[in-house]
Design a protein around this motif. Structure first.
Motif, mmCIF file in Angstrom:
data_model
loop_
_atom_site.group_PDB
_atom_site.id
_atom_site.type_symbol
_atom_site.label_atom_id
_atom_site.label_comp_id
_atom_site.label_asym_id
_atom_site.label_seq_id
_atom_site.Cartn_x
_atom_site.Cartn_y
_atom_site.Cartn_z
ATOM 1 N N ASN A 43 21.577 36.123 57.167
ATOM 2 C CA ASN A 43 20.582 35.136 57.044
ATOM 3 C C ASN A 43 19.100 36.030 58.118
ATOM 4 O OD1 ASN A 43 22.694 34.414 56.330
ATOM 5 N ND2 ASN A 43 23.275 33.281 58.287
ATOM 6 N N TYR A 50 32.242 43.397 51.656
ATOM 7 C CA TYR A 50 31.623 42.703 53.215
ATOM 8 C C TYR A 50 31.537 43.513 54.118
ATOM 9 C CZ TYR A 50 32.147 38.095 50.527
ATOM 10 O OH TYR A 50 31.706 37.195 49.878
ATOM 11 N N ASP A 94 33.552 31.054 44.628
ATOM 12 C CA ASP A 94 33.270 31.256 45.413
ATOM 13 C C ASP A 94 34.132 30.265 46.813
ATOM 14 O OD1 ASP A 94 30.754 30.243 46.660
ATOM 15 O OD2 ASP A 94 29.977 28.565 45.596
ATOM 16 N N CYS A 95 33.237 31.133 48.269
ATOM 17 C CA CYS A 95 34.156 30.733 49.155
ATOM 18 C C CYS A 95 33.033 30.988 50.477
ATOM 19 C CB CYS A 95 35.001 31.901 50.009
ATOM 20 S SG CYS A 95 34.256 33.539 49.403
ATOM 21 N N ILE A 102 27.135 25.286 47.696
ATOM 22 C CA ILE A 102 25.959 24.779 48.276
ATOM 23 C C ILE A 102 24.783 24.756 47.850
ATOM 24 C CG2 ILE A 102 24.952 25.566 50.521
ATOM 25 C CD1 ILE A 102 28.104 25.076 50.889
ATOM 26 N N ASP A 131 23.294 23.186 55.117
ATOM 27 C CA ASP A 131 23.697 23.263 53.722
ATOM 28 C C ASP A 131 23.898 22.132 53.456
ATOM 29 O OD1 ASP A 131 24.306 26.436 54.026
ATOM 30 O OD2 ASP A 131 25.536 26.091 55.172
ATOM 31 N N ILE A 136 18.679 33.754 52.417
ATOM 32 C CA ILE A 136 19.468 35.084 52.610
ATOM 33 C C ILE A 136 18.825 36.041 51.878
ATOM 34 C CG2 ILE A 136 22.331 35.018 52.673
ATOM 35 C CD1 ILE A 136 23.176 32.156 53.089
ATOM 36 N N ALA A 172 28.672 34.520 51.272
ATOM 37 C CA ALA A 172 27.944 34.260 51.947
ATOM 38 C C ALA A 172 26.189 33.914 51.985
ATOM 39 C CB ALA A 172 28.003 35.818 52.541
ATOM 40 N N GLU A 173 26.368 33.583 50.884
ATOM 41 C CA GLU A 173 24.890 33.341 49.690
ATOM 42 C C GLU A 173 24.888 32.543 48.945
ATOM 43 O OE1 GLU A 173 23.399 37.383 48.585
ATOM 44 O OE2 GLU A 173 25.039 37.394 47.078
ATOM 45 N N PRO A 174 23.875 32.102 48.493
ATOM 46 C CA PRO A 174 23.468 30.766 47.551
ATOM 47 C C PRO A 174 24.374 31.186 46.352
ATOM 48 C CG PRO A 174 22.049 30.539 48.722
ATOM 49 C CD PRO A 174 22.157 32.571 48.768
ATOM 50 N N SER A 199 31.342 29.267 57.716
ATOM 51 C CA SER A 199 29.775 30.318 58.662
ATOM 52 C C SER A 199 30.003 30.955 60.167
ATOM 53 C CB SER A 199 28.714 28.903 59.081
ATOM 54 O OG SER A 199 28.941 28.480 60.034
ATOM 55 N N SER A 200 29.246 31.979 61.170
ATOM 56 C CA SER A 200 29.784 33.278 61.512
ATOM 57 C C SER A 200 30.412 31.362 62.520
ATOM 58 C CB SER A 200 28.901 33.250 62.433
ATOM 59 O OG SER A 200 27.416 33.003 62.427
ATOM 60 N N ARG A 209 19.579 24.428 52.103
ATOM 61 C CA ARG A 209 19.666 24.525 52.931
ATOM 62 C C ARG A 209 18.310 23.824 53.121
ATOM 63 N NH1 ARG A 209 22.592 27.468 56.170
ATOM 64 N NH2 ARG A 209 20.681 26.775 58.083
HETATM 65 O O1 DLL Z 1 28.188 34.022 55.458
HETATM 66 C C1 DLL Z 1 30.250 33.949 56.096
HETATM 67 C C2 DLL Z 1 31.013 34.182 55.118
HETATM 68 C C3 DLL Z 1 31.115 35.254 54.751
HETATM 69 C C4 DLL Z 1 30.495 33.058 54.192
HETATM 70 C C5 DLL Z 1 31.190 35.547 53.508
HETATM 71 C C6 DLL Z 1 31.571 33.559 52.615
HETATM 72 C C7 DLL Z 1 32.392 34.464 52.701
HETATM 73 P P1 DLL Z 1 26.763 33.572 58.212
HETATM 74 O O2 DLL Z 1 26.672 34.472 58.236
HETATM 75 O O3 DLL Z 1 27.088 33.359 59.331
HETATM 76 O O4 DLL Z 1 28.739 33.343 58.166
HETATM 77 O O5 DLL Z 1 25.559 32.597 57.140
HETATM 78 C C8 DLL Z 1 26.239 31.466 56.850
HETATM 79 O O6 DLL Z 1 25.671 31.308 54.372
HETATM 80 O O7 DLL Z 1 25.493 27.747 56.688
HETATM 81 C C9 DLL Z 1 25.476 29.139 54.139
HETATM 82 O O8 DLL Z 1 24.314 29.116 54.551
HETATM 83 C C10 DLL Z 1 25.502 30.569 54.101
HETATM 84 N N1 DLL Z 1 26.491 30.550 52.854
HETATM 85 C C11 DLL Z 1 27.685 30.959 53.262
HETATM 86 N N2 DLL Z 1 28.528 31.321 51.782
HETATM 87 C C12 DLL Z 1 27.870 29.883 50.930
HETATM 88 C C13 DLL Z 1 28.147 30.125 50.020
HETATM 89 C C14 DLL Z 1 28.725 33.962 56.485
HETATM 90 N N3 DLL Z 1 29.291 30.291 49.095
HETATM 91 C C15 DLL Z 1 25.557 31.029 55.949
HETATM 92 N N4 DLL Z 1 27.262 29.444 49.012
HETATM 93 C C16 DLL Z 1 25.966 29.505 55.733
HETATM 94 C C17 DLL Z 1 25.708 29.586 49.520
HETATM 95 C C18 DLL Z 1 26.799 30.449 52.084
HETATM 96 N N5 DLL Z 1 25.447 30.078 50.546
#
Ligand code: DLL
Length: 418
Positions: free
Chosen positions: A326, A129, A223-224, A312, A291, A321, A202-204, A227-228, A315
């Motif tokens: 994002n 990442y 799956d993990c 998830i 989400d 994404i 970090a994405e669907p 969000s920030s 949205r």
């Molecule tokens: O994406 C944090 C993250 C990093 C999560 C690494 C998992 C792994 P943001 O960039 O703020 O933070 O984006 C958050 O990404 O509200 C969801 O819409 C989407 N998202 C994150 N994880 C998933 C997932 C990171 N496992 C936004 N499945 C969230 C679907 C996800 N969507």
């Protein structure tokens, strides 16, 4: 007692106590919340805890934008030890900040998740990442180090080197976006690879993608989610692969109808709303994640008692994404409209090529003239890259060429299969 297996009543007691403290904390330390509470008629001294939760006002991304950069923070600047940021709707990002304790809680939460999947100090975790303003790289880094796992902070890109590191350092686990994993899998020589598990988010992504990754690589794909605003990556599935365990001693969850804001029942699909019970720098009350998912409070076969939320499912807003980044269509529009040669008509196409997202944008010229469209195309791509941190393919088309809409414009065509 192991906090991950506390009885539900014990967890609720912790939540009750922490929620009451939180309401006073934000009221005394954040002018944003003081104003919000006053507007909503919430008096912290009358607040009775969990049963009054619905009286508290929601917070959402727009609040962070309106108070850019740090107007929602509840600590003085000297207590902040780190910032991260994610893309906003127009040029400006949304900024998040952490105290030393916030970083500790973040690492603790994700470390619990990684351990629940079976990651140990014997593993070598390649973190692919991005390291930087995005929370993915650093989030996994500190969580894995907490477990004593050896980390390879590979960050994103440079696929050849990723594979070389994987082979030479005998990587046993990987963390990256599911689409990047699909891409890596294409170029991987399975015989040389020792991967036993991967942490993807970090994405669907879908169960089908999970199957594809597992079949191609032989690893367990977990799956993990996070969000920030909540901190970064925080929650994972356990080995049961039956939803994310949401650590209830630090986070309180609800599901609401995104249209009406009304609370929905167990198992019903709606928008996930999270209240942070331990965050100091940027505490969030009834944060609307955008989400769509559901809560599953049934006891997990793994024995952990904390509630789970399902994969998830989408949205509630228009956020896209793309390669884990994002993107709001309004950001793209903002950049395009700043370029005087361009008209207000554009289309955004999303495709997946060899597992990787590709974003193509068609935009009309304002008027036909002798412009060098190649120079213009490069300029648009450069500007978008600097705002979105993402490469895009631009096509400049003649005036009148693109579709016009009578009702709501549908400018995004997402042809990716997840
Ligand atoms: O994406 C944090 C993250 C990093 C999560 C690494 C998992 C792994 P943001 O960039 O703020 O933070 O984006 C958050 O990404 O509200 C969801 O819409 C989407 N998202 C994150 N994880 C998933 C997932 C990171 N496992 C936004 N499945 C969230 C679907 C996800 N969507």
């Amino acid at each position: 007692m192991d906090v991950e297996r506390l009885r539900t009543e014990e967890l609720e007691k912790i939540q009750e106590r922490k929620l009451k403290v939180l309401v006073h904390y934000v009221y005394s330390n954040s002018s944003f919340y003081r104003k919000r509470f006053k507007e909503a008629g919430v008096n912290p001294w009358d607040f009775k805890g969990l049963r009054d939760l619905e009286k508290l006002p929601f917070t959402k991304k727009q609040d962070l934008r309106d108070t850019y950069p740090t107007g929602m923070f509840a600590v003085p600047p000297s207590k902040i030890v780190r910032f991260h940021a994610s893309s906003g709707t127009t040029g400006k990002p949304t900024v998040v900040g952490y105290t030393a304790k916030d970083l500790e809680t973040w690492a603790e939460c994700l470390a619990r998740g990684l351990a629940s999947c079976g990651l140990t100090k014997e593993d070598v975790l390649q973190i692919s990442y991005g390291y930087g303003l995005f929370t993915g790289g650093f989030g996994f880094h500190y969580a894995a180090e907490k477990l004593g796992t050896a980390v390879i902070p590979a960050s994103t890109g440079n696929t050849r080197r990723q594979l070389e590191l994987m082979r030479d350092l005998k990587t046993t686990a990987i963390a990256c976006t599911p689409s990047y994993m699909l891409y890596l899998a294409e170029s991987m020589d399975a015989a040389d690879i020792n991967l036993r598990m991967g942490f993807f988010g970090a994405e669907p992504w879908s169960e089908e993608t999970r199957k594809r990754i597992e079949e191609k690589t032989g690893m367990d794909a977990f799956d993990c989610y996070g969000s920030s605003e909540l901190s970064g990556p925080l929650f994972t599935e356990c080995r049961e692969k039956a939803g994310f365990h949401i650590w209830a001693d630090h986070f309180l969850i609800e599901i609401i109808d995104p249209e009406t804001g009304e609370r929905l029942g167990e198992g019903e699909k709606g928008e996930l709303v999270v209240t942070t019970l331990s965050k100091e720098a940027l505490p969030l009350i009834r944060w609307r994640t955008g989400d769509i998912t559901h809560i599953d409070s049934e006891r997990c076969a793994c024995g952990r008692t904390h509630p789970r939320v399902g994969r998830i499912a989408g949205r509630s807003d228009d956020m896209l994404i793309v390669r884990g980044v994002n993107v709001f269509p309004s950001q793209i529009e903002h950049v395009l409209m700043e370029i005087p040669e361009l008209a207000e008509h554009y289309m955004i196409f999303l495709d997946r090529e060899k597992g990787l997202d590709v974003m193509k944008i068609q935009v009309e010229l304002r008027s036909e003239n002798n412009l060098d469209t190649d120079i213009l195309r490069k300029k648009v791509a450069r500007r978008l890259k600097s705002v979105l941190n993402l490469a895009t393919e631009i096509e400049i088309v003649s005036p009148g060429k693109l579709q016009r809409f009578e009702g709501k414009a549908r400018r995004v065509v997402d042809r990716r299969e997840i």
